[in-house]
Design a protein around this motif. Structure first.
Motif, mmCIF file in Angstrom:
data_model
loop_
_atom_site.group_PDB
_atom_site.id
_atom_site.type_symbol
_atom_site.label_atom_id
_atom_site.label_comp_id
_atom_site.label_asym_id
_atom_site.label_seq_id
_atom_site.Cartn_x
_atom_site.Cartn_y
_atom_site.Cartn_z
ATOM 1 N N LYS A 36 21.108 -12.670 1.372
ATOM 2 C CA LYS A 36 20.784 -13.686 2.762
ATOM 3 C C LYS A 36 19.809 -12.145 3.778
ATOM 4 O O LYS A 36 20.310 -11.351 3.430
ATOM 5 C CB LYS A 36 22.703 -13.997 3.207
ATOM 6 N N GLN A 39 18.103 -13.001 10.531
ATOM 7 C CA GLN A 39 17.471 -14.112 11.626
ATOM 8 C C GLN A 39 16.351 -13.553 12.106
ATOM 9 O O GLN A 39 16.421 -12.512 12.676
ATOM 10 C CB GLN A 39 18.118 -14.894 12.289
ATOM 11 N N TYR A 68 11.702 -21.682 7.962
ATOM 12 C CA TYR A 68 12.214 -20.859 9.434
ATOM 13 C C TYR A 68 13.170 -20.893 8.881
ATOM 14 O O TYR A 68 14.118 -21.112 6.653
ATOM 15 C CB TYR A 68 13.139 -22.124 9.801
ATOM 16 N N TRP A 69 14.381 -19.838 9.319
ATOM 17 C CA TRP A 69 15.768 -19.604 9.277
ATOM 18 C C TRP A 69 17.169 -20.357 9.346
ATOM 19 O O TRP A 69 16.740 -20.978 10.032
ATOM 20 C CB TRP A 69 15.594 -18.104 9.864
ATOM 21 N N ASP A 70 17.683 -20.337 8.407
ATOM 22 C CA ASP A 70 18.690 -21.091 8.065
ATOM 23 C C ASP A 70 20.106 -20.749 7.547
ATOM 24 O O ASP A 70 19.729 -20.578 5.344
ATOM 25 C CB ASP A 70 18.544 -22.429 7.673
ATOM 26 N N LYS A 71 20.918 -19.861 7.933
ATOM 27 C CA LYS A 71 22.138 -19.524 7.611
ATOM 28 C C LYS A 71 21.588 -18.698 6.162
ATOM 29 O O LYS A 71 22.748 -18.202 5.675
ATOM 30 C CB LYS A 71 22.888 -20.564 6.717
ATOM 31 N N GLY A 72 20.956 -17.550 6.706
ATOM 32 C CA GLY A 72 20.783 -16.638 5.657
ATOM 33 C C GLY A 72 19.469 -16.579 4.993
ATOM 34 O O GLY A 72 18.838 -15.281 3.832
ATOM 35 N N TYR A 74 15.511 -18.690 4.088
ATOM 36 C CA TYR A 74 14.310 -19.180 4.429
ATOM 37 C C TYR A 74 13.760 -20.390 3.740
ATOM 38 O O TYR A 74 14.163 -20.539 2.221
ATOM 39 C CB TYR A 74 12.880 -18.194 4.553
ATOM 40 N N ASP A 105 13.950 -20.774 17.602
ATOM 41 C CA ASP A 105 14.439 -19.276 18.299
ATOM 42 C C ASP A 105 14.799 -18.967 16.318
ATOM 43 O O ASP A 105 15.234 -17.395 15.755
ATOM 44 C CB ASP A 105 15.760 -18.667 18.825
ATOM 45 N N LYS A 106 14.663 -19.498 15.935
ATOM 46 C CA LYS A 106 14.925 -19.765 13.567
ATOM 47 C C LYS A 106 13.517 -19.704 13.448
ATOM 48 O O LYS A 106 13.875 -19.300 11.566
ATOM 49 C CB LYS A 106 16.051 -20.372 13.414
ATOM 50 N N SER A 108 10.378 -18.873 11.487
ATOM 51 C CA SER A 108 9.635 -17.579 10.494
ATOM 52 C C SER A 108 8.025 -17.737 10.960
ATOM 53 O O SER A 108 7.469 -16.353 11.106
ATOM 54 C CB SER A 108 9.763 -17.202 9.711
#
Length: 113
Positions: A36, A39, A68-72, A74, A105-106, A108
């Protein structure tokens, strides 16, 4: 005597290669957890530039690639920005007949395709 040593070595090798399904799953989970990433934290200038690309996609119905970032991890999605929710801090990305909401905010990266 050499046969006894050979048998012991054989058993140790067999034991070292034997793994229970639960152990295999736990190892997989551990590897996933260790891979992981944190963020992303974009500054205002980066967010502004990504916002310009998102607005171009919305205004001109242009395809963009969103990372985008999702639970650790990309994730990459290609689609068209269909709506920007400034109050909610997110935008709607249309992917064919489907859509997904992406939290700003997530975010990238966004690039034109």
């Amino acid at each position: 005597m050499s046969e006894a040593i050979h048998l012991r070595r054989g058993n140790k090798l067999w034991e070292a290669n034997f793994i229970l399904p639960e152990q295999k799953e736990a190892l997989r989970d551990l590897e996933k957890e260790e891979s992981k990433v944190p963020q992303p934290m974009l500054d205002e200038q980066e967010l502004y530039e990504l916002g310009l690309v998102a607005h171009d996609s919305l205004k001109h119905t242009l395809d963009v690639k969103v990372t985008y970032w999702d639970k650790g991890f990309y994730k990459d999605v290609v689609g068209i920005v269909g709506h920007i929710d400034h109050q909610g801090g997110r935008f709607k990305l249309s992917v064919g007949e489907e859509y997904t909401w992406v939290d700003i905010d997530k975010l990238s990266h966004i690039e034109r395709i």
